[in-house]
Design an enzyme around this catalytic site. Structure first.
Site, PDB file in Angstrom:
ATOM      1  N   ASP A 314      -0.079  18.564 -24.464  1.00  0.00           N
ATOM      2  CA  ASP A 314       0.804  19.001 -25.614  1.00  0.00           C
ATOM      3  C   ASP A 314      -0.181  19.359 -26.793  1.00  0.00           C
ATOM      4  O   ASP A 314      -1.443  19.264 -26.771  1.00  0.00           O
ATOM      5  CB  ASP A 314       1.784  17.975 -26.128  1.00  0.00           C
ATOM      6  CG  ASP A 314       2.358  18.214 -27.172  1.00  0.00           C
ATOM      7  OD1 ASP A 314       3.047  19.220 -27.557  1.00  0.00           O
ATOM      8  OD2 ASP A 314       2.579  17.276 -28.265  1.00  0.00           O
ATOM      9  N   ASP A 505       2.624  13.321 -26.950  1.00  0.00           N
ATOM     10  CA  ASP A 505       3.374  12.457 -27.989  1.00  0.00           C
ATOM     11  C   ASP A 505       4.794  12.925 -28.450  1.00  0.00           C
ATOM     12  O   ASP A 505       4.919  14.401 -28.149  1.00  0.00           O
ATOM     13  CB  ASP A 505       2.516  12.154 -28.912  1.00  0.00           C
ATOM     14  CG  ASP A 505       2.421  13.274 -30.036  1.00  0.00           C
ATOM     15  OD1 ASP A 505       2.673  14.390 -29.555  1.00  0.00           O
ATOM     16  OD2 ASP A 505       1.992  12.781 -31.190  1.00  0.00           O
ATOM     17  N   ASP A 509       8.287  14.987 -25.811  1.00  0.00           N
ATOM     18  CA  ASP A 509       7.474  14.924 -24.465  1.00  0.00           C
ATOM     19  C   ASP A 509       7.770  14.038 -23.545  1.00  0.00           C
ATOM     20  O   ASP A 509       7.364  13.783 -22.448  1.00  0.00           O
ATOM     21  CB  ASP A 509       5.977  14.786 -24.919  1.00  0.00           C
ATOM     22  CG  ASP A 509       5.283  15.819 -25.772  1.00  0.00           C
ATOM     23  OD1 ASP A 509       5.526  16.886 -25.536  1.00  0.00           O
ATOM     24  OD2 ASP A 509       4.537  15.552 -26.815  1.00  0.00           O
TER      25      ASP A 509
END
Length: 633
Positions: A314, A505, A509
């Site tokens: 991410d 995080d 996610d």
């Protein structure tokens, strides 16, 4: 004496075997060979029957284990009259559980240290007056808003805000920062921090279950209860090792014509190295991970990390710091710049996304007074809307705002920038430009992962493609997907060559962390949903720990296999020597204990986690914590 008594009570078969063996040896010393032989034979036969029953149950469940070797070895030794050797085998097998427990306690010392350090009691103050009374209560009974006293050298029991003018805390167990950290009144203090030499007052902001350290403890308990894949590893060797051992023993008997030779070979074929060494290695790897601020939920995860082929990251809060700063405010339709920022920040109070924190910080830095809102609603991955001072404010992605006013326009972005669009009373009011810096050690972490053998590294971001491309380029990542929804991330991870790792995080996610073969959550900011979905939780705000997790996984899996092979090779070598009649049965049974010890001691090498030269981000680790993101990042 107490330790011996506790040991014998905990391991009754060991105690019984020692008593029987001592009795038989004394009878032999007194010349009562027949009585000793009968006592040993009856006892060993009873153990054989008990072990065989469990073995048959396992076979009926489709699990062919290594107990057959132990049963045959005991039976063969008893049949040829080597009853002392048979008793030693029983002692070795029953003592194997005690040996495994001891090795496991060494291997899990860092996990256990976290559990033992958890505070059990809190001190609640009746008021903030100097003469306030103090009541001790279980930490689970603390609620947000309680006024707490933290005594010198005590661990902070729950998250809170410091009320004392100044205090010094050891936060090494949370952030990895070895030096004490000084905090002043109004700053957030995380549970798990160790107070220094001065008593301080704290206002609880969360109960125990929602606090940082208690969440780490819950993860550790989950990790300790998770079953390592050692059964699968042992099963890979069980059938061939059993066949080879029986073949060597059978050939030795056939060539020599002496059935004693069969027993002498099999007493050296006991399976303790296969059954104990691998579990010890995996527990050692989990302990090494915990020592480095990485909670691994079970040995199966370590194995998957060792075999991983691809990894996806991410962006916001993962590869970047997750602390965006306002670069510029661009107004539209005559909106005042300060009013645009004030209303946007007022609405963003109801969002937990890191971009919201950046907008709020910027408004406060300008001295703007935020107003409370009503009818606030956050749409995950899109933005937030609220009524502020009687005006309907919508803040978030451009597409989210365009649903309110199609005339909302995109603005050009420079590398690393992201935008937040705002509509007020159904009309496009402007855009805020923010930038979130790449973590200093992100490029080195990506490079380390390539050196660890991961063939594909990608970035999966909910941010716009241009911003994602700019930050990925700085990190050294060429495969970049932007403007993604959570379901898009799940799809893309499933298409990567497996086993796959996903690092992220925030709430958004959680689905992709659960979908990946190994989900790694950056949990230092208290991202509970992500942590629960993940297989690995990094409790220090340091992206290099993702590479360290892979490194520990590879080291641990390698040590487990090597320990098994050490046991197998030593056993096979000794069996071949015994096949020529050079190792008596009693000596062989005692020698096998040394083989077990060698394999287990080697397995404890996993405690080191391997020598790491990965870059750390100490500055990020010691940075103040902030809420977890939930909008797409």
């Amino acid at each position: 004496m107490n330790k011996i008594r506790t040991f014998l009570v905990k391991y009754p078969i060991v105690a019984a075997t020692i008593v029987v063996l001592a009795t038989v040896l004394m009878l032999e010393g007194a010349g009562q060979y027949a009585i000793g032989r009968w006592i040993a034979t009856i006892y060993v036969v009873g153990i054989i029957v008990w072990t065989a029953i469990g073995m048959i149950r396992d076979i009926l469940r489709g699990h062919f284990g290594l107990d057959i070797l132990a049963v045959v070895a005991m039976a063969a030794a008893t049949w040829v009259g080597e009853y002392i050797a048979a008793l030693i085998i029983v002692l070795m097998l029953s003592g194997g559980e005690a040996l495994e427990d001891y090795a496991a306690s060494r291997a899990t010392k860092d996990l256990d240290a976290l559990l033992k350090r958890a505070p059990q009691t809190a001190h609640r103050l009746s008021s903030d007056a100097p003469n306030a009374t103090v009541t001790d209560l279980p930490v689970d009974e603390v609620v947000a808003g309680d006024l707490l006293l933290i005594k010198p050298a005590e661990v902070v029991p729950v998250d809170g805000v410091l009320l004392s003018a100044e205090a010094v805390f050891d936060e090494s167990s949370l952030t990895g920062e070895s030096l004490p950290v000084t905090h002043t009144a109004g700053e957030r203090i995380l549970s798990g921090a160790l107070n220094s030499e001065q008593a301080v007052h704290l206002r609880a902001t969360a109960d125990a279950a929602s606090s940082q350290y208690q969440q780490i403890i819950a993860l550790v308990q989950e990790a300790e209860s998770a079953k390592a894949p050692t059964v699968r590893i042992a099963d890979r060797f069980a059938v061939p090792f059993t066949i080879v051992s029986l073949a060597i023993a059978g050939i030795a008997w056939w060539l020599s014509g002496d059935p004693v030779r069969f027993a002498e070979v099999l007493v050296l074929a006991t399976p303790c190295p296969l059954l104990i060494a691998a579990p010890v290695a995996f527990m050692g790897g989990m302990s090494a991970s915990a020592r480095g601020g990485i909670i691994v939920k079970g040995g199966a995860t370590l194995e998957a990390l060792a075999k991983a082929n691809s990894i996806a990251f991410d962006k916001t809060g993962t590869l970047s710091h997750g602390e965006p700063e306002l670069i510029r405010a661009i107004t539209a339709n005559g909106t005042d710049e300060d009013e645009l920022l004030r209303l946007a920040a007022s609405a963003e109070q109801y969002s937990s996304h890191v971009l919201a924190a950046g907008v709020i910080d910027a408004a406060r830095a300008r001295g703007l007074a935020l107003s409370p809102g009503t009818d606030a609603q956050e749409i995950a991955t899109n933005g937030v809307s609220a009524t502020v001072d009687g005006r309907r404010v919508v803040v978030g992605k451009l597409a989210f705002v365009q649903a309110v006013d199609p005339a909302a326009e995109a603005v050009p972005l420079e590398p690393g920038q992201t935008s937040v669009a705002i509509a007020i009373d159904g009309r496009f009011a402007g855009t805020l430009l923010l930038a979130d810096a790449l973590r200093d050690n992100a490029p080195a972490t990506v490079d380390a992962l390539r050196k660890l053998g991961l063939s594909e590294i990608a970035m999966l971001s909910g941010d716009n493609q241009q911003t994602a491309d700019a930050l990925a380029s700085q990190a050294g990542i060429s495969t970049v997907h932007g403007a993604l929804l959570p379901q898009d991330k799940v799809r893309l991870v499933s298409e990567m060559p497996g086993p796959t790792i996903m690092v992220g995080d925030g709430v958004n996610d959680a689905p992709v962390l659960a979908a990946a073969d190994v989900g790694i959550a950056m949990g230092a900011r208290g991202a509970t949903a992500a942590s629960e979905s993940a297989d690995v939780v990094i409790v220090r705000d340091d992206i290099s720990r993702a590479a360290r997790a892979v490194e520990i996984g590879k080291h641990t899996y390698g040590v487990a296999l090597q320990a098994i092979w050490i046991g197998i090779i030593l056993s096979l070598g000794l069996m071949l020597i015994a096949a020529f009649g050079l190792i008596p049965a009693v000596i062989g049974a005692l020698t096998q204990e040394l083989v077990d010890l060698a394999a287990i001691l080697y397995a404890l090498r996993a405690l080191s986690g391997g020598r790491s030269k990965l870059p750390t981000d100490a500055a990020a680790a010691s940075r103040a914590q902030s809420p977890a993101p939930s909008r797409a990042s």
